[in-house]
Design a protein around this motif. Structure first.
Motif, PDB file in Angstrom:
ATOM      1  N   SER A 111      86.620 -11.785   5.883  1.00 22.20           N
ATOM      2  CA  SER A 111      86.199 -11.400   4.532  1.00 22.20           C
ATOM      3  C   SER A 111      85.325 -12.529   3.981  1.00 22.20           C
ATOM      4  N   LEU A 112      84.743 -12.314   2.831  1.00 17.80           N
ATOM      5  CA  LEU A 112      83.874 -13.311   2.207  1.00 17.80           C
ATOM      6  C   LEU A 112      84.620 -14.614   1.959  1.00 17.80           C
ATOM      7  N   LEU A 113      85.864 -14.534   1.544  1.00 21.33           N
ATOM      8  CA  LEU A 113      86.638 -15.737   1.220  1.00 21.33           C
ATOM      9  C   LEU A 113      87.045 -16.512   2.470  1.00 21.33           C
ATOM     10  N   GLU A 114      87.021 -15.900   3.634  1.00 19.89           N
ATOM     11  CA  GLU A 114      87.441 -16.560   4.868  1.00 19.89           C
ATOM     12  C   GLU A 114      86.282 -17.261   5.587  1.00 19.89           C
ATOM     13  N   LEU A 115      85.038 -17.050   5.138  1.00 23.47           N
ATOM     14  CA  LEU A 115      83.874 -17.646   5.807  1.00 23.47           C
ATOM     15  C   LEU A 115      83.833 -19.152   5.609  1.00 23.47           C
ATOM     16  N   ASN A 116      83.325 -19.878   6.623  1.00 24.39           N
ATOM     17  CA  ASN A 116      83.061 -21.305   6.504  1.00 24.39           C
ATOM     18  C   ASN A 116      81.823 -21.638   7.332  1.00 24.39           C
ATOM     19  N   GLU A 117      81.463 -22.914   7.439  1.00 22.86           N
ATOM     20  CA  GLU A 117      80.226 -23.300   8.133  1.00 22.86           C
ATOM     21  C   GLU A 117      80.258 -22.984   9.620  1.00 22.86           C
ATOM     22  N   ALA A 118      81.426 -22.887  10.202  1.00 21.35           N
ATOM     23  CA  ALA A 118      81.541 -22.678  11.649  1.00 21.35           C
ATOM     24  C   ALA A 118      81.574 -21.201  12.024  1.00 21.35           C
ATOM     25  N   PRO A 130      85.514  -0.344   1.653  1.00 20.98           N
ATOM     26  CA  PRO A 130      86.636  -1.224   2.002  1.00 20.98           C
ATOM     27  C   PRO A 130      86.568  -1.708   3.453  1.00 20.98           C
ATOM     28  N   GLU A 131      85.781  -1.047   4.311  1.00 23.95           N
ATOM     29  CA  GLU A 131      85.655  -1.453   5.710  1.00 23.95           C
ATOM     30  C   GLU A 131      84.627  -2.566   5.919  1.00 23.95           C
ATOM     31  N   PHE A 132      83.997  -3.047   4.866  1.00 21.96           N
ATOM     32  CA  PHE A 132      82.981  -4.083   4.963  1.00 21.96           C
ATOM     33  C   PHE A 132      83.599  -5.396   5.432  1.00 21.96           C
ATOM     34  N   PHE A 133      82.875  -6.105   6.329  1.00 20.89           N
ATOM     35  CA  PHE A 133      83.352  -7.397   6.814  1.00 20.89           C
ATOM     36  C   PHE A 133      82.173  -8.231   7.299  1.00 20.89           C
ATOM     37  N   PHE A 134      82.454  -9.474   7.658  1.00 18.75           N
ATOM     38  CA  PHE A 134      81.465 -10.365   8.246  1.00 18.75           C
ATOM     39  C   PHE A 134      81.841 -10.592   9.697  1.00 18.75           C
ATOM     40  N   CYS A 135      80.852 -10.898  10.542  1.00 15.95           N
ATOM     41  CA  CYS A 135      81.067 -11.044  11.988  1.00 15.95           C
ATOM     42  C   CYS A 135      82.176 -12.048  12.283  1.00 15.95           C
ATOM     43  N   GLY A 136      82.070 -13.252  11.768  1.00 14.29           N
ATOM     44  CA  GLY A 136      83.129 -14.241  11.955  1.00 14.29           C
ATOM     45  C   GLY A 136      83.093 -14.952  13.288  1.00 14.29           C
ATOM     46  N   GLY A 137      82.102 -14.660  14.156  1.00 10.36           N
ATOM     47  CA  GLY A 137      82.001 -15.345  15.441  1.00 10.36           C
ATOM     48  C   GLY A 137      81.639 -16.809  15.251  1.00 10.36           C
ATOM     49  N   LYS A 138      81.554 -17.557  16.360  1.00  7.36           N
ATOM     50  CA  LYS A 138      81.232 -18.976  16.292  1.00  7.36           C
ATOM     51  C   LYS A 138      79.746 -19.137  15.982  1.00  7.36           C
ATOM     52  N   ALA A 139      79.420 -19.756  14.856  1.00  6.01           N
ATOM     53  CA  ALA A 139      78.034 -19.941  14.428  1.00  6.01           C
ATOM     54  C   ALA A 139      77.368 -21.039  15.244  1.00  6.01           C
ATOM     55  N   PRO A 144      73.494 -19.983  10.179  1.00  5.24           N
ATOM     56  CA  PRO A 144      74.636 -19.255   9.614  1.00  5.24           C
ATOM     57  C   PRO A 144      75.149 -18.132  10.514  1.00  5.24           C
ATOM     58  N   TYR A 145      74.518 -17.907  11.671  1.00  2.00           N
ATOM     59  CA  TYR A 145      74.872 -16.771  12.520  1.00  2.00           C
ATOM     60  C   TYR A 145      75.268 -17.206  13.919  1.00  2.00           C
ATOM     61  N   CYS A 146      75.980 -16.318  14.613  1.00  2.00           N
ATOM     62  CA  CYS A 146      76.319 -16.523  16.013  1.00  2.00           C
ATOM     63  C   CYS A 146      75.060 -16.304  16.861  1.00  2.00           C
ATOM     64  N   ALA A 147      75.161 -16.513  18.174  1.00  4.54           N
ATOM     65  CA  ALA A 147      73.991 -16.404  19.050  1.00  4.54           C
ATOM     66  C   ALA A 147      73.376 -15.007  18.992  1.00  4.54           C
ATOM     67  N   HIS A 148      74.211 -13.960  19.036  1.00  7.94           N
ATOM     68  CA  HIS A 148      73.698 -12.593  19.019  1.00  7.94           C
ATOM     69  C   HIS A 148      72.973 -12.280  17.710  1.00  7.94           C
ATOM     70  N   HIS A 149      73.589 -12.591  16.592  1.00  3.64           N
ATOM     71  CA  HIS A 149      72.982 -12.266  15.304  1.00  3.64           C
ATOM     72  C   HIS A 149      71.791 -13.178  14.994  1.00  3.64           C
ATOM     73  N   SER A 150      71.737 -14.376  15.563  1.00  6.03           N
ATOM     74  CA  SER A 150      70.553 -15.229  15.400  1.00  6.03           C
ATOM     75  C   SER A 150      69.354 -14.599  16.094  1.00  6.03           C
ATOM     76  N   ARG A 151      69.571 -13.984  17.270  1.00  5.59           N
ATOM     77  CA  ARG A 151      68.475 -13.310  17.963  1.00  5.59           C
ATOM     78  C   ARG A 151      67.968 -12.129  17.144  1.00  5.59           C
ATOM     79  N   VAL A 152      68.866 -11.475  16.436  1.00  2.00           N
ATOM     80  CA  VAL A 152      68.475 -10.333  15.607  1.00  2.00           C
ATOM     81  C   VAL A 152      67.746 -10.813  14.358  1.00  2.00           C
ATOM     82  N   ALA A 153      68.262 -11.858  13.738  1.00  2.00           N
ATOM     83  CA  ALA A 153      67.706 -12.325  12.461  1.00  2.00           C
ATOM     84  C   ALA A 153      66.394 -13.071  12.627  1.00  2.00           C
ATOM     85  N   TYR A 154      66.235 -13.842  13.677  1.00  6.34           N
ATOM     86  CA  TYR A 154      65.067 -14.688  13.858  1.00  6.34           C
ATOM     87  C   TYR A 154      64.232 -14.176  15.020  1.00  6.34           C
ATOM     88  N   GLN A 155      63.497 -13.108  14.801  1.00  2.56           N
ATOM     89  CA  GLN A 155      62.639 -12.519  15.827  1.00  2.56           C
ATOM     90  C   GLN A 155      61.228 -13.080  15.703  1.00  2.56           C
TER      91      GLN A 155
END
Length: 170
Positions: A111-118, A130-139, A144-155
């Motif tokens: 959830s939003l409150l559980e996010l941190n820099e890592a 209510p099903e909304f969430f954040f990936c939570g993988g290792k950044a 701010p993103y994991c390897a997969h989402h960094s490839r998506v965000a930074y094309q």
């Protein structure tokens, strides 16, 4: 205000100066007590043309050689005038690969409150549901993103280009 009359002598001097290639400003200064616009008006009324070229402009100037620049032209759809009634072509787009790869394990979701820099801050779903969430993988370090989402965000810019909206002819 003084009214200037063009005497025959001044008109002859004007003609000579005009034919020698002087500008209207230079002629006005030479004649004295007359403006550039007055000279232009008198030249027009006299019908003078065919000016001699000034010595500095008689020879064409050499242009500097510029290195050839390779420009890539991108074809863009042409739309002129009122486009309110323009044909809207439906283009069959390939399914978004992200939607199939966007499977995040339940134990990793935060959830939003559980996010941190890592942790990965990639949002998944509709924030109002209510099903909304954040990936939570290792950044990745410094991102701010994991390897997969960094490839998506930074094309790269070329990969982000939208396909043209032209109808496909089969």
């Amino acid at each position: 205000m003084t009214v200037l009359t063009w005497s025959d002598d001044r008109v002859e001097q004007l003609k000579k100066l005009w034919e020698s290639g002087l500008s209207a400003s230079q002629i006005a200064a030479e004649l004295g007590n007359v403006t550039r616009n007055a000279v232009i008006g008198k030249v027009h009324r006299l019908g003078l043309s065919g000016r001699a070229k000034a010595p500095s402009t008689a020879a064409p100037r050499q242009r500097k050689a510029r290195p050839a620049q390779h420009m890539m032209r991108v074809a863009r759809p042409v739309s002129r005038g009122n486009t309110a009634l323009a044909h809207a072509f439906e283009v069959e787009m390939e399914p978004d690969p992200i939607s199939f790869d966007n499977v995040v394990p339940m134990s990793q979701r935060l959830s939003l409150l559980e996010l941190n820099e890592a942790t990965c801050h990639w949002p998944v779903g509709d924030p109002s549901s209510p099903e909304f969430f954040f990936c939570g993988g290792k950044a990745l370090a410094g991102l701010p993103y994991c390897a997969h989402h960094s490839r998506v965000a930074y094309q790269p810019a070329n990969d982000r280009r939208r396909p043209s909206a032209k109808p496909q002819i089969k």
